[in-house]
Motif scaffolding. Structure first.
Motif, short mmCIF file in Angstrom:
data_model
loop_
_atom_site.label_atom_id
_atom_site.label_comp_id
_atom_site.label_asym_id
_atom_site.label_seq_id
_atom_site.Cartn_x
_atom_site.Cartn_y
_atom_site.Cartn_z
N TYR A 337 124.55 -51.57 10.50
CA TYR A 337 125.96 -51.93 10.35
C TYR A 337 126.25 -52.53 8.97
O TYR A 337 127.25 -52.20 8.32
CB TYR A 337 126.35 -52.93 11.44
CG TYR A 337 127.64 -53.67 11.16
CD1 TYR A 337 128.87 -53.10 11.44
CD2 TYR A 337 127.62 -54.96 10.60
CE1 TYR A 337 130.05 -53.78 11.17
CE2 TYR A 337 128.80 -55.64 10.34
CZ TYR A 337 130.00 -55.05 10.63
OH TYR A 337 131.18 -55.72 10.36
N THR A 338 125.36 -53.41 8.51
CA THR A 338 125.64 -54.21 7.32
C THR A 338 125.49 -53.44 6.01
O THR A 338 126.36 -53.51 5.13
CB THR A 338 124.71 -55.44 7.30
OG1 THR A 338 124.89 -56.18 8.50
CG2 THR A 338 125.02 -56.32 6.10
N ALA A 339 124.39 -52.71 5.84
CA ALA A 339 124.07 -52.09 4.56
C ALA A 339 125.18 -51.19 4.02
O ALA A 339 125.54 -51.30 2.84
CB ALA A 339 122.75 -51.33 4.67
N PRO A 340 125.78 -50.28 4.82
CA PRO A 340 126.86 -49.45 4.28
C PRO A 340 128.08 -50.24 3.84
O PRO A 340 128.77 -49.87 2.89
CB PRO A 340 127.20 -48.51 5.45
CG PRO A 340 125.99 -48.51 6.32
CD PRO A 340 125.43 -49.89 6.20
N ARG A 341 128.36 -51.36 4.51
CA ARG A 341 129.53 -52.17 4.16
C ARG A 341 129.31 -52.94 2.87
O ARG A 341 130.27 -53.27 2.18
CB ARG A 341 129.86 -53.10 5.33
CG ARG A 341 130.55 -52.34 6.46
CD ARG A 341 130.39 -52.95 7.82
NE ARG A 341 131.17 -52.22 8.81
CZ ARG A 341 130.76 -51.09 9.40
NH1 ARG A 341 129.56 -50.59 9.10
NH2 ARG A 341 131.52 -50.47 10.28
N ILE A 342 128.07 -53.23 2.55
CA ILE A 342 127.77 -53.82 1.24
C ILE A 342 128.13 -52.83 0.14
O ILE A 342 128.70 -53.20 -0.90
CB ILE A 342 126.29 -54.22 1.16
CG1 ILE A 342 125.98 -55.34 2.16
CG2 ILE A 342 125.92 -54.67 -0.25
CD1 ILE A 342 124.52 -55.67 2.29
N LEU A 343 127.83 -51.56 0.37
CA LEU A 343 128.15 -50.52 -0.63
C LEU A 343 129.65 -50.38 -0.82
O LEU A 343 130.12 -50.09 -1.93
CB LEU A 343 127.54 -49.18 -0.20
CG LEU A 343 126.01 -49.11 -0.22
CD1 LEU A 343 125.53 -47.76 0.30
CD2 LEU A 343 125.46 -49.34 -1.63
#
Length: 544
Positions: A337-343
């Motif tokens: 969930y988190t990693a793509p939203r960091i991008l």
């Protein structure tokens, strides 16, 4: 706080539009949401669909993972019961201070990827932390499943769990939030079972009836002296990584001003109940010299299961393995969930390719999701030709320093924000939510992050119980090398100043302007939350 000249151009445009906090923002930035006057750059393609209960349960569950169920055994052997407990106390104090900084920054700036977007090296290190965390957890899932059967090849387990993770995160964000809420509640309930069972075992209430008490504290408080204590410090911090996830999820929260402080306020429960008391239980029920701590698969490697089996209660092993499975899967789910939203946040700040900004109608970051899964999924299949424990150690070494670097950057961003806030004429009373004990909490946290990085360097050069080697050093410090490469590359590309003056920091871009009106989402209490609340009230009746 941001040094890139291309990003400065965007900030300059924003400053022309919203030069001061007191000035009413233009109509184009006003928000129709009750309780919010304006979102100047705080909203993106992500959708605000997470309730206060979602953020609370997500923050609750991130504190319970494999570090408590499995990793605590090796830490006990390394540092001894007293050394490990002191180490986790220090790590818990750093984590508490971190959440104070996260809370203040994300209520003010509930933007995609939150704090990582304020520094390109921090942003990409943060993405690396969560992206490498996915194959780490997948390797852990393979080990857990081998407790029940070793006839299924690792590649099959990896494919099955990776497919489930992709499927869960392919749905709208509420599906992820609900799944995490359910898993968090299961883990939360199980910790009470563990604490009660541990007390019974320690008091001699098991079938074998041997009283333990605090025998191991007296016999072997520190197993490897001061160096053993130092060795457990990085592991203790690493075990608490993920609690800052609330700052990332705030970009999709309906009402960050209410839900983020509520999650931050529960940090004492998570750290105290799960780690301080949970680790205390480990130190009193099993000897640090127990030969069973190493070599087990799944629940057989858990110090709790070893202690219960030694006390004549072997039936808990299968239940414990199921809880470990849920914990590891929950961690992997949060990382996907988190990693793509960091991008998304990095792309919005022009620190990543702009196609990472692409979100669909449901607010799912498509390109960031596919890119993350491609990298992390490919790395996960390294487990096919190596043992799960070896692969887990590889990735753990890579991400442990990323955690310290990330936490240190959050403390630094908080200190820099407050300095700019004061220099530009604002008072702390004007903040929508104020952290406790500032600046002491932030200084405490960043000081320990620097100190533990130095400890990591010392242990990388002179490891405990092993000869010094270049392989050992780079296995520990490779992540720092990658961070330096990113930082130097960004400086060459953007050619920005090393340090921006506080008076020039744009405090308005990405800021959410709140009003005193009560938001409709403040009244929301969905059925699951009401059920949990009413159940607890029946168990613990209110005093008349």
């Amino acid at each position: 706080m941001q040094s890139a000249t291309k990003w400065d151009e965007k900030e300059a445009d924003a400053e022309k539009t919203v030069p001061t906090v007191e000035r009413r923002v233009s109509t184009s930035t006003q928000s129709s949401e009750p309780g919010v006057e304006a979102d100047y750059g705080a909203d993106s393609g992500l959708k605000r669909k997470l309730s206060s209960r979602h953020l609370y349960m997500i923050s609750l569950g991130t504190a319970i993972g494999t570090a408590l169920w499995l990793g605590s055994g090796s830490n006990l052997t390394t540092a001894g019961p007293v050394g490990m407990w002191i180490g986790f106390w220090i790590a818990a104090s750093i984590a508490w201070a971190l959440m104070q900084s996260v809370g203040e920054l994300t209520v003010m700036y509930p933007v995609p990827s939150a704090f990582p977007r304020w520094s390109i090296s921090h942003g990409w290190a943060f993405w690396l932390l969560y992206t490498l965390g996915i194959p780490t957890e997948l390797a852990g899932l393979v080990t857990v499943m081998q407790f029940w059967t070793d006839k299924v090849p690792p590649a099959a387990w990896i494919s099955i769990f990776l497919f489930i993770l992709v499927l869960l995160n392919a749905f709208p964000v509420r599906v992820y939030a609900e799944s995490e809420s359910i898993m968090s509640f299961i883990k939360f309930a199980w910790i009470f079972v563990i604490i009660i069972a541990s007390i019974v075992v320690s008091a001699g209430g098991g079938p074998k009836g041997h009283s333990i008490g605090f025998r191991y504290w007296r016999e072997a408080p520190f197993t490897h002296g001061f160096k053993g204590f130092l060795s457990v410090m990085p592991n203790a911090v690493f075990s608490m990584s993920g609690i800052e996830l609330v700052g990332i999820a705030a970009a999709e929260a309906k009402n960050p001003k209410k839900s983020v402080p509520k999650s931050v306020g529960s940090i004492w429960l998570r750290l105290g109940l799960f780690y301080i008391i949970g680790i205390l239980m480990v130190t009193i029920i099993i000897s640090p010299y127990s030969p069973d701590i190493f070599g087990g698969k799944g629940a057989n490697a858990s110090p709790f299961v070893i202690a219960f089996r030694n006390a004549g209660i072997p039936g808990l092993s299968h239940a414990m393995n199921a809880i470990i499975l849920i914990s590891v899967f929950s961690a992997a789910n949060s990382e996907v969930y988190t990693a793509p939203r960091i991008l998304v946040g990095l792309a919005e700040a022009k620190m990543a390719p702009k196609w990472f900004l692409r979100c669909d109608r449901q607010g799912r970051p498509l390109y960031g999701f596919f890119f993350t899964i491609l990298i992390s999924g490919g790395l996960a299949y390294l487990n096919v030709n190596q043992t799960g424990s070896t692969v887990f150690q590889w990735f753990e070494s890579l991400v442990s320093l990323c955690v310290l670097y990330s936490w240190g950057c959050i403390f630094l961003a908080h200190l820099r924000f407050r300095k700019a806030w004061k220099v530009q004429g604002y008072s702390a009373d004007q903040l929508p939510w104020k952290s406790r004990f500032f600046p002491l909490s932030a200084i405490w946290g960043i000081s320990w992050c620097i100190l533990i990085c130095i400890i990591e360097f010392y242990l990388a050069v002179w490891p405990l119980g092993q000869p010094s080697s270049a392989k050992q050093f780079f296995a520990t410090y490779l992540s720092i090398v990658l961070i330096i490469i990113i930082y130097v590359g960004a400086k060459i590309y953007y050619r920005g100043p090393f340090w921006k003056k506080p008076s020039l920091v744009n405090l308005n871009y990405g800021r959410r302007f709140y009003t005193n009106r009560r938001a409709s989402s403040d009244k929301e209490e969905d059925e699951l939350y009401v059920f949990f609340k009413s159940t607890l009230e029946k168990i613990i009746p209110k005093k008349s």
